[in-house]
Design a protein around this motif. Structure first.
Motif, PDB file in Angstrom:
ATOM      1  N   GLU A 133      12.715   2.530  -8.544  1.00 31.75           N
ATOM      2  CA  GLU A 133      12.604   2.193  -7.128  1.00 31.75           C
ATOM      3  C   GLU A 133      11.264   1.711  -6.701  1.00 31.75           C
ATOM      4  N   ASP A 134      11.284   0.382  -7.192  1.00 35.86           N
ATOM      5  CA  ASP A 134       9.916  -0.203  -6.960  1.00 35.86           C
ATOM      6  C   ASP A 134      10.304  -1.402  -5.955  1.00 35.86           C
ATOM      7  N   LEU A 135       9.048  -2.085  -5.633  1.00 31.73           N
ATOM      8  CA  LEU A 135       9.233  -3.331  -4.636  1.00 31.73           C
ATOM      9  C   LEU A 135       8.784  -4.696  -5.187  1.00 31.73           C
ATOM     10  N   HIS A 136       9.759  -5.370  -5.092  1.00 28.09           N
ATOM     11  CA  HIS A 136       9.632  -6.845  -5.633  1.00 28.09           C
ATOM     12  C   HIS A 136       9.463  -7.917  -4.317  1.00 28.09           C
ATOM     13  N   VAL A 137       8.422  -8.627  -4.505  1.00 23.42           N
ATOM     14  CA  VAL A 137       7.973  -9.568  -3.468  1.00 23.42           C
ATOM     15  C   VAL A 137       7.922 -10.843  -4.106  1.00 23.42           C
ATOM     16  N   THR A 138       8.657 -11.916  -3.454  1.00 24.04           N
ATOM     17  CA  THR A 138       8.600 -13.334  -4.108  1.00 24.04           C
ATOM     18  C   THR A 138       8.361 -14.275  -3.081  1.00 24.04           C
ATOM     19  N   GLY A 139       7.284 -15.122  -3.228  1.00 26.04           N
ATOM     20  CA  GLY A 139       7.050 -16.590  -2.646  1.00 26.04           C
ATOM     21  C   GLY A 139       8.503 -17.609  -2.921  1.00 26.04           C
ATOM     22  N   VAL A 140       9.098 -17.605  -2.031  1.00 26.38           N
ATOM     23  CA  VAL A 140      10.195 -18.601  -2.243  1.00 26.38           C
ATOM     24  C   VAL A 140       9.817 -20.106  -2.486  1.00 26.38           C
ATOM     25  N   ASP A 141       8.591 -20.408  -2.134  1.00 28.01           N
ATOM     26  CA  ASP A 141       8.048 -21.655  -2.476  1.00 28.01           C
ATOM     27  C   ASP A 141       7.835 -21.848  -3.827  1.00 28.01           C
TER      28      ASP A 141
ATOM     29  N   LEU B 103       0.764  -1.196   0.045  1.00 29.69           N
ATOM     30  CA  LEU B 103       0.008   0.101  -0.069  1.00 29.69           C
ATOM     31  C   LEU B 103       0.745   1.408   0.009  1.00 29.69           C
ATOM     32  N   ASN B 104       1.596   1.153   0.587  1.00 29.95           N
ATOM     33  CA  ASN B 104       3.006   2.670   1.001  1.00 29.95           C
ATOM     34  C   ASN B 104       3.563   2.728  -0.477  1.00 29.95           C
ATOM     35  N   PHE B 105       3.975   1.710  -1.299  1.00 28.57           N
ATOM     36  CA  PHE B 105       4.542   1.894  -2.493  1.00 28.57           C
ATOM     37  C   PHE B 105       3.653   2.310  -3.551  1.00 28.57           C
ATOM     38  N   LEU B 106       2.388   1.582  -3.497  1.00 34.58           N
ATOM     39  CA  LEU B 106       1.543   1.810  -4.364  1.00 34.58           C
ATOM     40  C   LEU B 106       0.984   3.476  -4.348  1.00 34.58           C
ATOM     41  N   ARG B 107       0.833   3.748  -3.337  1.00 33.54           N
ATOM     42  CA  ARG B 107       0.078   5.185  -3.098  1.00 33.54           C
ATOM     43  C   ARG B 107       1.196   6.261  -3.254  1.00 33.54           C
ATOM     44  N   ARG B 108       2.295   5.805  -3.383  1.00 32.11           N
ATOM     45  CA  ARG B 108       3.286   6.715  -3.530  1.00 32.11           C
ATOM     46  C   ARG B 108       3.716   6.850  -4.993  1.00 32.11           C
ATOM     47  N   GLY B 109       3.148   6.108  -6.073  1.00 31.90           N
ATOM     48  CA  GLY B 109       3.225   6.112  -7.388  1.00 31.90           C
ATOM     49  C   GLY B 109       4.252   5.124  -7.666  1.00 31.90           C
ATOM     50  N   ARG B 110       4.501   4.016  -6.926  1.00 31.45           N
ATOM     51  CA  ARG B 110       5.893   3.162  -7.291  1.00 31.45           C
ATOM     52  C   ARG B 110       5.065   1.854  -7.772  1.00 31.45           C
ATOM     53  N   ARG B 111       5.665   0.884  -8.457  1.00 32.15           N
ATOM     54  CA  ARG B 111       5.048  -0.221  -8.557  1.00 32.15           C
ATOM     55  C   ARG B 111       5.275  -1.543  -7.746  1.00 32.15           C
ATOM     56  N   VAL B 112       4.699  -2.472  -7.884  1.00 34.96           N
ATOM     57  CA  VAL B 112       5.027  -3.493  -6.990  1.00 34.96           C
ATOM     58  C   VAL B 112       5.014  -4.651  -7.816  1.00 34.96           C
ATOM     59  N   TYR B 113       6.001  -5.816  -7.720  1.00 31.66           N
ATOM     60  CA  TYR B 113       5.964  -6.825  -8.780  1.00 31.66           C
ATOM     61  C   TYR B 113       5.919  -7.858  -7.738  1.00 31.66           C
ATOM     62  N   LEU B 114       4.998  -8.969  -8.019  1.00 32.64           N
ATOM     63  CA  LEU B 114       4.639  -9.988  -6.810  1.00 32.64           C
ATOM     64  C   LEU B 114       4.646 -11.327  -7.528  1.00 32.64           C
ATOM     65  N   ILE B 115       5.559 -12.115  -7.145  1.00 33.10           N
ATOM     66  CA  ILE B 115       5.380 -13.730  -7.241  1.00 33.10           C
ATOM     67  C   ILE B 115       4.865 -14.162  -5.973  1.00 33.10           C
TER      68      ILE B 115
ATOM     69  N   THR C 139      18.836  -1.195  -9.457  1.00 35.64           N
ATOM     70  CA  THR C 139      17.641  -0.354  -9.683  1.00 35.64           C
ATOM     71  C   THR C 139      17.251   0.277  -8.442  1.00 35.64           C
ATOM     72  N   ARG C 140      17.834   0.094  -7.161  1.00 32.57           N
ATOM     73  CA  ARG C 140      17.521   0.955  -6.047  1.00 32.57           C
ATOM     74  C   ARG C 140      16.208   0.451  -5.501  1.00 32.57           C
ATOM     75  N   GLY C 141      15.893  -0.783  -5.576  1.00 27.63           N
ATOM     76  CA  GLY C 141      14.490  -1.004  -5.212  1.00 27.63           C
ATOM     77  C   GLY C 141      14.530  -1.740  -3.807  1.00 27.63           C
ATOM     78  N   LEU C 142      13.620  -2.562  -3.696  1.00 27.50           N
ATOM     79  CA  LEU C 142      13.401  -3.254  -2.340  1.00 27.50           C
ATOM     80  C   LEU C 142      12.917  -4.354  -2.668  1.00 27.50           C
ATOM     81  N   ARG C 143      13.699  -5.569  -1.978  1.00 31.21           N
ATOM     82  CA  ARG C 143      12.989  -7.065  -2.321  1.00 31.21           C
ATOM     83  C   ARG C 143      12.549  -7.764  -0.769  1.00 31.21           C
ATOM     84  N   ILE C 144      11.339  -8.268  -1.094  1.00 30.12           N
ATOM     85  CA  ILE C 144      11.058  -9.051   0.105  1.00 30.12           C
ATOM     86  C   ILE C 144      10.646 -10.388  -0.416  1.00 30.12           C
ATOM     87  N   ARG C 145      11.445 -11.692   0.410  1.00 35.40           N
ATOM     88  CA  ARG C 145      11.143 -12.849   0.243  1.00 35.40           C
ATOM     89  C   ARG C 145      10.272 -13.311   1.335  1.00 35.40           C
TER      90      ARG C 145
END
Length: 457
Positions: A359-367, A283-295, A391-397
């Protein structure tokens, strides 16, 4: 605490609070004053009236009806305004009758006070200390008086195991303080509450800021009157905000751009629990005009993820939530084929879909990643690290229980957060950097989910 409050609201009821020193028995007992409607008496030999109010100043500031009886000296009674009462020299014939003539002086004085009190609640802290000071057993006297006069009684004992008192009272609560790898964990265990329902037998609690706070079991429903999520600004040009002020503060004031976070999920943590955690980032990334890439993790319902966030975003912002589609959980690639596919994904993100800042958010379900890439999963995740740094983004696994390369994954991550479920409360701790336990709470008072984290101490 509603069931406990209901028990002590009944005249003549008795509650035993047991636990070893330092478990929070006194604070729990004193916290009952907030829900009790009537006079409140605290009897102790361990601290003077002045000391108890100095240790717990919030009682002096907020409560004007507590009376503290010092059983170790000549009768000493004060209220929360520090007004001292003089000892009564004249005691009624009733108190001097044969029935009461063998009672210690402080019990006679207590009985005299209780007769003119409104719905009194009496705390004995602790029964062992008072009995040692008086040189006699006193519990039977107190239970008898409680039943006859009709006051509620809370008895504190300095032990954790069951004793004779457990069979004599209406309710028994045990408090536990545990040290887990230098981290404090506190639990309240309900053994019995006669005539009251017990929704669950154990609760997590904290003594933060000198106050007893019980954490209710986790629940979450989208507010009926929802509002747009209010994003937090980045703390500085080199750090992202998670959307939670508390979480940012726990990890040093935000999350460094170009870094990666491992969110390790323990057994018992539900999807709804850990989804709330990562949703704050979304929500914080999207509301600030950034993208969220999700696996997403395997089994995640794409539609559910979108619908849970739609009330808090504009439609054009929701379009920036991009699911990376592959045959997750179905077809497995091996060797260089797996690495090449990962390279193609990142190339597409750079050259085909993104303009301007990365400066986007990348979230990955490692399973999901492991289901497709197998043992090459770590190599693929290393590629992801390089991409996020560039790319100075942020990754969450997100790693569920049983992932075979948890140590390697932790080594790849700048921050390692572990989420556990204690007493149906999601709790996080930092493994890297190391932090204490923090209970995760979802505040919906403003019409959108705001994550708060309260330290267990």
């Amino acid at each position: 605490m509603r069931s406990v409050g209901y028990l002590i609201s009944r005249k003549g009821s008795s509650l035993l609070i047991r636990g070893y020193p330092g478990t929070g028995k006194t604070l729990m007992a004193l916290s009952l004053i907030y829900s009790h409607r009537g006079d409140f008496f605290y009897i102790s030999t361990r601290v003077s009236p002045e000391e108890i109010l100095e240790i717990y100043p919030h009682l002096k500031e907020e409560i004007q009806r507590i009376k503290i009886l010092d059983a170790s000296k000549e009768i000493s009674l004060v209220d929360a305004t520090m007004r001292r009462f003089s000892k009564s020299d004249e005691i009624s014939d009733f108190l001097l009758s044969v029935r009461y003539e063998d009672k210690p002086a402080f019990i006679r004085a207590l009985v005299s006070l209780l007769r003119d009190s409104e719905n009194p609640l009496v705390i004995i802290d602790s029964v062992e200390a008072i009995q040692e000071s008086l040189g006699r057993e006193i519990l039977s006297d107190l239970l008898e008086l409680s039943d006859e006069i009709g006051f509620s009684l809370v008895i504190i004992v300095e032990r954790g195991e069951m004793g004779r008192e457990d069979y004599l009272v209406d309710g028994v609560i045990e408090l536990e303080r545990r040290i887990d790898d230098e981290r404090v964990l506190r639990k309240m265990r309900i053994h019995k509450l006669r005539g009251c329902s017990i929704p669950q037998p154990e609760y997590l609690f904290t003594l933060k800021d000198g106050k007893f706070r019980l954490f209710e079991p986790f629940s979450y429903e989208i507010p009926k009157e929802s509002k747009l999520f209010e994003p937090l600004e980045d703390p500085d040009e080199n750090r992202f905000s998670s959307g939670s002020e508390d979480l940012d503060e726990i990890f040093g004031g935000g999350f460094r751009k170009g870094s990666s976070i491992l969110l390790e999920i323990s057994e018992g943590v539900t999807r709804r629990m850990y989804h709330r955690f990562v949703q704050s980032f979304y929500l914080n990334f999207l509301r600030r005009g950034r993208r969220v890439y999700l696996i997403p993790t395997l089994g995640t319902d794409k539609g559910e993820v979108i619908n849970e966030m739609r009330p808090f975003l504009r439609e054009e912002e929701l379009k920036n939530l991009i699911f990376i589609e592959r045959e997750w959980g179905k077809e497995r690639l091996r060797g260089e084929e797996a690495v090449k596919e990962a390279d193609r994904i990142y190339e597409r993100l750079v050259y085909e879909e993104r303009k301007g800042s990365y400066e986007d958010l990348h979230v990955t379900g490692v399973d999901a990643s492991y289901s497709r890439y197998g043992e090459e999963c770590i190599r693929v995740l290393e590629e992801g690290n390089a991409f996020v740094q560039e790319t100075r983004g942020l990754r969450i696994r997100i790693a569920k229980p049983g992932f075979p390369f948890m140590k390697e994954l932790s080594n790849l991550s700048d921050i390692h957060i572990k989420m556990e479920n204690f007493c149906n409360v999601p709790v996080i701790k930092g493994e890297k950097p190391k932090t204490q336990y923090y209970a995760m709470l979802v505040d919906l008072s403003e019409g959108f989910p705001k994550l708060r984290f309260e330290k267990v101490e």
